[in-house]
Design an enzyme around this catalytic site. Structure first.
Site, PDB file in Angstrom:
ATOM      1  N   ASN A  50       0.805  -1.237   0.000  1.00  0.00           N
ATOM      2  CA  ASN A  50       0.000   0.000   0.000  1.00  0.00           C
ATOM      3  C   ASN A  50       0.835   1.284   0.000  1.00  0.00           C
ATOM      4  O   ASN A  50       0.288   2.373  -0.151  1.00  0.00           O
ATOM      5  CB  ASN A  50      -1.072  -0.002   1.106  1.00  0.00           C
ATOM      6  CG  ASN A  50      -0.513  -0.373   2.454  1.00  0.00           C
ATOM      7  OD1 ASN A  50       0.712  -0.416   2.608  1.00  0.00           O
ATOM      8  ND2 ASN A  50      -1.375  -0.645   3.414  1.00  0.00           N
ATOM      9  N   SER A  51       2.159   1.160   0.115  1.00  0.00           N
ATOM     10  CA  SER A  51       3.013   2.355  -0.004  1.00  0.00           C
ATOM     11  C   SER A  51       3.644   2.471  -1.393  1.00  0.00           C
ATOM     12  O   SER A  51       4.316   3.469  -1.696  1.00  0.00           O
ATOM     13  CB  SER A  51       4.142   2.311   1.024  1.00  0.00           C
ATOM     14  OG  SER A  51       3.637   2.426   2.320  1.00  0.00           O
ATOM     15  N   CYS A 106      15.111  -1.080  21.502  1.00  0.00           N
ATOM     16  CA  CYS A 106      15.426   0.304  21.876  1.00  0.00           C
ATOM     17  C   CYS A 106      15.740   0.471  23.369  1.00  0.00           C
ATOM     18  O   CYS A 106      16.693   1.162  23.747  1.00  0.00           O
ATOM     19  CB  CYS A 106      14.282   1.235  21.480  1.00  0.00           C
ATOM     20  SG  CYS A 106      12.653   0.546  21.792  1.00  0.00           S
ATOM     21  N   GLN A 141       8.191   4.247  28.295  1.00  0.00           N
ATOM     22  CA  GLN A 141       8.450   4.227  26.859  1.00  0.00           C
ATOM     23  C   GLN A 141       7.453   5.050  26.046  1.00  0.00           C
ATOM     24  O   GLN A 141       6.235   4.981  26.263  1.00  0.00           O
ATOM     25  CB  GLN A 141       8.469   2.771  26.367  1.00  0.00           C
ATOM     26  CG  GLN A 141       9.580   1.974  27.033  1.00  0.00           C
ATOM     27  CD  GLN A 141       9.720   0.540  26.534  1.00  0.00           C
ATOM     28  OE1 GLN A 141      10.009  -0.333  27.327  1.00  0.00           O
ATOM     29  NE2 GLN A 141       9.545   0.301  25.245  1.00  0.00           N
ATOM     30  N   GLY A 187       7.628   4.113  19.868  1.00  0.00           N
ATOM     31  CA  GLY A 187       8.165   2.745  19.882  1.00  0.00           C
ATOM     32  C   GLY A 187       7.208   1.759  19.238  1.00  0.00           C
ATOM     33  O   GLY A 187       7.622   0.744  18.686  1.00  0.00           O
ATOM     34  N   HIS A 234      12.563   7.355  25.200  1.00  0.00           N
ATOM     35  CA  HIS A 234      12.306   6.398  26.274  1.00  0.00           C
ATOM     36  C   HIS A 234      13.115   6.818  27.503  1.00  0.00           C
ATOM     37  O   HIS A 234      14.282   7.213  27.386  1.00  0.00           O
ATOM     38  CB  HIS A 234      12.750   4.982  25.872  1.00  0.00           C
ATOM     39  CG  HIS A 234      11.858   4.288  24.883  1.00  0.00           C
ATOM     40  ND1 HIS A 234      10.726   4.860  24.339  1.00  0.00           N
ATOM     41  CD2 HIS A 234      11.926   3.042  24.345  1.00  0.00           C
ATOM     42  CE1 HIS A 234      10.151   4.000  23.520  1.00  0.00           C
ATOM     43  NE2 HIS A 234      10.864   2.889  23.493  1.00  0.00           N
TER      44      HIS A 234
END
Ligand code: 3JN
Length: 342
Positions: free
Chosen positions: A44-45, A133, A160, A164, A246
């Protein structure tokens, strides 16, 4: 192994996501030696273009031949896509830096934070995993302390940001906030509860042991990156209504005693760390200040007076940069450096 070249063909898989977007910006910002850029995302992109160094690049769907001629592929498209496509990319001769959890704990795959274990890049077999992360920003600050006084145990609680989870979660926080301030009904779809004006002790799926996957990622990845199975880690991962950055409350117990001042002076010299620890001036790391920056910020460094050798600290970093895209690009930079040194 990456060949020695003056410029490299780079692919970004998951190019339209929050991390993919950051990867493309960082390749440009850090002047990575890009010969050509190939951008991949879901169907879809396809049809979109993204700009890089003043030119527009088309977003393509992945196919069996996508990795032909690609030197380095940066993946941030989820564990499922990495499971399917990373081996195909490696077979095509690419070196893959994968930001998902798919390969992180595989013993044949190095899990690398360049400030902590760059030596592990030497034994890769075409695939290198980028840690979670929350793990990355913590180990950057823990490594110099472990080298100096041996960390025995880590107790961490995270705070967080919604980025994220990705773009949809950022939209959800914004929409819920706007709706609440306008006395409208609040809808939710990404998280199991309202995230605006709330705190959710739930990141990723719950496991049999009562922990979440995010929490166990921190436990297992920390041990692998630090290369020391004797370090005991326990984590509580919490989602907060912050867009980017975070934060972590980290308690460590060490074998040898270390004072807060010694922690400050060790971390002041550590690569990728900035100390911001002047409580008398209300100065401590904040996610709003860390957003868009490269460093891991450490403050609130103080003795844990409840145990023999304990330290408490507060660690903040931009989860999309050092927590994801920047760490992946730093791995690629290190691979380029190693290729040049061959
Ligand atoms: O929620 C966060 O702040 C970090 C999220 C990480 C994440 C989200 C979905 C899938 C991961 C990850 O990097 O571990 C994954 C995954 O790859 O399993």
């Amino acid at each position: 192994m990456l060949k020695r070249k003056s410029r490299y063909v780079v692919a970004v898989v998951g190019a339209t996501g929050a991390v993919g977007d950051e990867m493309i910006s960082l390749l440009e910002e850090r002047d990575f030696p890009v010969e050509d850029l190939r951008l991949f995302a879901s169907e879809n992109s396809v049809g979109k273009t993204l700009s890089f160094e003043g030119s527009e690049f088309p977003v393509q769907a992945l196919s069996e031949s996508s990795f032909r001629g690609v030197d380095i592929a940066l993946f941030s498209a989820g564990a499922g896509r990495s499971q399917t496509w990373a081996p195909i990319a490696v077979k095509a001769g690419c070196v893959v830096v994968d930001n998902s959890s798919q390969w992180r704990m595989n013993p044949d795959v190095p899990l690398v934070v360049p400030e902590v274990n760059p030596h592990d890049l030497k034994w890769h077999k075409g695939l290198i995993a980028n840690p979670n992360c929350s793990t990355i920003q913590m180990v950057v600050a823990l490594k110099p302390l472990h080298d100096a006084v041996r960390i025995k145990r880590v107790v961490v609680t995270t705070f967080q940001a919604v980025s994220g989870t990705g773009r949809r979660a950022m939209d959800e926080l914004l929409q819920q906030t706007a709706d609440l301030l306008n006395f409208r009904e609040v809808a939710r779809s990404v998280y199991p509860h309202q995230i605006a004006f709330n705190v959710l002790p739930h990141i990723d799926a719950f496991l049999e042991n009562g922990y979440t996957k995010e929490e166990m990622k921190m436990v297992n990845e920390t041990v692998k990156i630090m290369g020391d199975p004797s370090i005991r880690v326990t984590a509580t991962a919490v989602r907060v209504p912050v867009f980017r950055g975070h934060s972590e409350s980290v308690n460590i117990e060490t074998e040898k005693k270390i004072t807060p001042n010694e922690v400050r002076s060790l971390l002041a010299q550590a690569p990728g760390v900035s100390i911001l620890d002047a409580p008398e001036k209300d100065a401590y790391p904040l996610p709003l200040d860390a957003a868009g920056k490269d460093d891991v910020f450490v403050g609130r460094i103080r003795e844990d007076e409840s145990v023999e050798n304990g330290i408490n600290m507060w660690i903040v970093s931009d989860n999309l940069r050092k927590g994801a895209a920047l760490n992946a690009i730093q791995i690629a930079e290190e691979l380029v450096r190693l290729a040049g040194a061959q």
